[in-house]
Scaffold this active site. Sequence first.
Site, short mmCIF file in Angstrom:
data_model
loop_
_atom_site.label_atom_id
_atom_site.label_comp_id
_atom_site.label_asym_id
_atom_site.label_seq_id
_atom_site.Cartn_x
_atom_site.Cartn_y
_atom_site.Cartn_z
N HIS A 1 82.05 9.53 -9.53
CA HIS A 1 83.23 9.31 -9.70
C HIS A 1 82.70 7.76 -10.49
CE1 HIS A 1 85.34 10.00 -5.60
NE2 HIS A 1 84.26 11.24 -6.56
N TYR B 1 89.07 2.27 -0.55
CA TYR B 1 88.69 1.33 0.88
C TYR B 1 89.48 0.91 1.44
CZ TYR B 1 83.37 1.94 -0.39
OH TYR B 1 82.53 2.50 -0.34
N PRO C 1 77.58 0.21 6.48
CA PRO C 1 78.49 1.36 5.75
C PRO C 1 78.96 1.09 3.94
CG PRO C 1 78.55 2.24 8.00
CD PRO C 1 78.29 0.62 7.62
N LYS D 1 75.35 1.11 0.94
CA LYS D 1 73.66 1.06 0.30
C LYS D 1 72.76 1.55 0.52
CE LYS D 1 75.02 -0.93 -3.30
NZ LYS D 1 75.73 -0.13 -3.88
N TYR E 1 78.40 -2.83 -6.61
CA TYR E 1 78.39 -1.66 -6.06
C TYR E 1 77.71 -0.31 -7.12
CZ TYR E 1 81.36 2.34 -3.93
OH TYR E 1 81.71 2.95 -2.81
P1 RFL Z 1 66.52 7.85 8.10
O1 RFL Z 1 67.27 8.80 7.90
O2 RFL Z 1 66.29 7.57 9.56
O3 RFL Z 1 65.07 8.86 8.65
C1 RFL Z 1 63.57 8.48 9.69
C2 RFL Z 1 63.38 9.94 10.11
O4 RFL Z 1 62.06 9.65 10.79
C3 RFL Z 1 62.65 10.12 11.96
N1 RFL Z 1 61.98 9.38 13.13
C4 RFL Z 1 60.24 9.34 13.73
N2 RFL Z 1 59.15 10.92 12.89
C5 RFL Z 1 58.25 10.35 13.59
N3 RFL Z 1 57.73 10.01 14.74
C6 RFL Z 1 59.09 8.48 15.22
N4 RFL Z 1 58.69 7.82 16.75
C7 RFL Z 1 60.26 9.00 14.62
N5 RFL Z 1 61.17 7.60 14.81
C8 RFL Z 1 62.63 8.26 14.07
C9 RFL Z 1 63.97 10.34 12.27
O5 RFL Z 1 63.58 12.14 13.01
C10 RFL Z 1 64.07 10.62 10.74
O6 RFL Z 1 64.52 12.27 9.89
O7 RFL Z 1 66.01 6.75 7.05
P2 RFL Z 1 65.74 6.93 5.93
O8 RFL Z 1 65.15 8.27 5.33
O9 RFL Z 1 65.28 5.76 5.67
O10 RFL Z 1 66.58 6.64 5.24
C11 RFL Z 1 68.19 5.48 5.72
C12 RFL Z 1 69.46 6.52 5.48
O11 RFL Z 1 69.82 7.57 6.63
C13 RFL Z 1 70.67 5.29 5.81
O12 RFL Z 1 70.11 4.05 5.48
C14 RFL Z 1 71.53 5.60 5.24
O13 RFL Z 1 72.73 7.01 5.77
C15 RFL Z 1 72.87 4.52 5.50
N6 RFL Z 1 74.28 5.43 4.29
C16 RFL Z 1 75.34 5.02 3.67
N7 RFL Z 1 74.19 4.46 2.71
C17 RFL Z 1 74.51 4.94 1.26
O14 RFL Z 1 73.14 4.65 0.75
N8 RFL Z 1 75.18 4.80 1.18
C18 RFL Z 1 76.62 5.43 2.52
O15 RFL Z 1 77.44 5.84 1.40
C19 RFL Z 1 76.10 5.99 3.64
N9 RFL Z 1 76.97 5.95 3.95
C20 RFL Z 1 75.22 5.44 6.09
C21 RFL Z 1 76.67 5.99 5.87
C22 RFL Z 1 75.33 5.89 7.10
C23 RFL Z 1 75.94 5.52 8.45
N10 RFL Z 1 75.55 5.77 9.92
C24 RFL Z 1 75.59 6.97 11.04
C25 RFL Z 1 74.31 5.20 10.25
C26 RFL Z 1 77.11 6.32 6.50
C27 RFL Z 1 77.17 6.05 7.94
C28 RFL Z 1 77.95 6.40 8.68
C1 PHB Z 2 80.70 8.54 2.96
O1 PHB Z 2 81.05 9.45 2.30
O2 PHB Z 2 79.82 9.00 4.08
C2 PHB Z 2 80.66 6.99 2.76
C3 PHB Z 2 81.36 7.34 1.84
C4 PHB Z 2 81.74 5.04 1.19
C5 PHB Z 2 80.68 4.36 1.75
C6 PHB Z 2 80.15 5.06 3.63
C7 PHB Z 2 80.58 6.23 3.40
O3 PHB Z 2 80.95 2.62 1.72
#
Ligand code: RFL
Ligand code: PHB
Length: 390
Positions: free
Chosen positions: A72, A201, A293, A297, A385
Amino acid sequence: MRSQVVIIGSGPSGLLLGQLLAGAGVETVILDRVSKDYILGRVRAGVLEEGTVKLLEKVGAADRLHREGLPHDGFSLTFDGRAHRIDLFGLTGGSRVMVYGQTEVTHDLMDTREAAGLTTIYEAANVQPHDFDGANPYVTYEKDGVTHRIDCDFIAGCDGFHGVSRKSVPEGARKEFERVYPFGWLGILAEVPPVDHELIYANHPRGFALCSMRSNTRSRYYVQCPLDDKVEDWSDDRFWDEIRRRLPDEVASAMVTGPSFEKSIAPLRSFVTEPMRFGRLFLAGDAAHIVPPTGAKGLNLAASDVYYLSEALIEFYRDKSEAGLDGYSARALSRIWKAVRFSWWMTTMMHRFPDTGDFGQRIQEAELDYLVSSRAASTALAENYVGLPY
Ligand code: RFL
Ligand code: PHB
């Protein structure tokens, strides 16, 4: 069992760290509390910075990303009934982002790890790091009713916000910074074509909305909702009506609706813990920080953290130097705080806050108007971004 590094958590940060270390011949074992299928069932991030893509290329986990990911060059901001495009590519002198789901990134990293024959232990209960303030740390876990112990040189806490690693550090040894926002995001996935080929957005008096996607046939849409709302309160019809009300007419009328196959509510929070190193335990990714989110980041910060950490560990094994390990926390936090600031700013500018009323709405619209009409302001947005350098 013994391994040079034990990684707690098989999310994107743990898996990417494992592959970066494997590339330099450093041994790892990954432990996760849940099953592989459970991890792959979580729907999360969608936008990858170029730095994240480069790291995935470096570890040989980017082939599918390049086949199926959507590059994008810009996105739109909508407010006051109008849409404005932010030309990421033009404003940054040639940078873009890649839209490719976190689920797919995780899948590709798991496949790469499996193909290399490296060990991951899923459904490891009661994982516990020990003695990381001394020279001989170890990790224990239970599997099928048996307690196991892995001796190691270092422990990487990549276990997310609710993990055990950060909580194992005495409270007096860490400082936490937190802001909890008074709303959440309700997100859905639906097998319908995205309303636009780029992300939208939306700032609206009824609340924020985001139109994103996973492919040209699969849409990911979000609306801001009260924290106490339940998924059951939101029928698909209610969701589609609400998101269309928050978008300019020409966007709303172009939106294709259909049944959702995933629907969840996520609270929004900014959180940082300092430092990110306690003796031989290192935190990375969501274990150390959470961003709302809005700026996309979270996953990207997880990638830059583990890049810094992998460099430090590789330097230790290659050069017998602890300089990188000593500098890890400060180096990572300097990039993290800039992303925390950016995510907080995007969140503050785009959401409806219960306590700021119509005055707050007008201030946001003035800020957005300035942002889209000033090249300097648009450039600052675009630069953050697409991701600050590392
Ligand atoms: P994770 O993905 O939470 O993985 C952690 C892992 O550790 C395990 N765990 C354990 N294992 C052993 N013993 C324990 N006691 C444990 N406790 C937990 C878990 O089962 C899991 O498998 O962390 P990690 O690897 O640091 O990754 C971080 C990302 O997942 C997170 O920052 C992103 O998803 C955030 N996020 C977004 N980030 C972006 O860069 N771009 C985006 O567009 C974006 N959109 C989002 C998001 C997060 C969202 N939610 C639901 C929080 C959109 C949403 C809606
Ligand atoms: C997504 O596609 O899940 C998404 C995209 C952009 C954001 C957050 C989540 O800022």
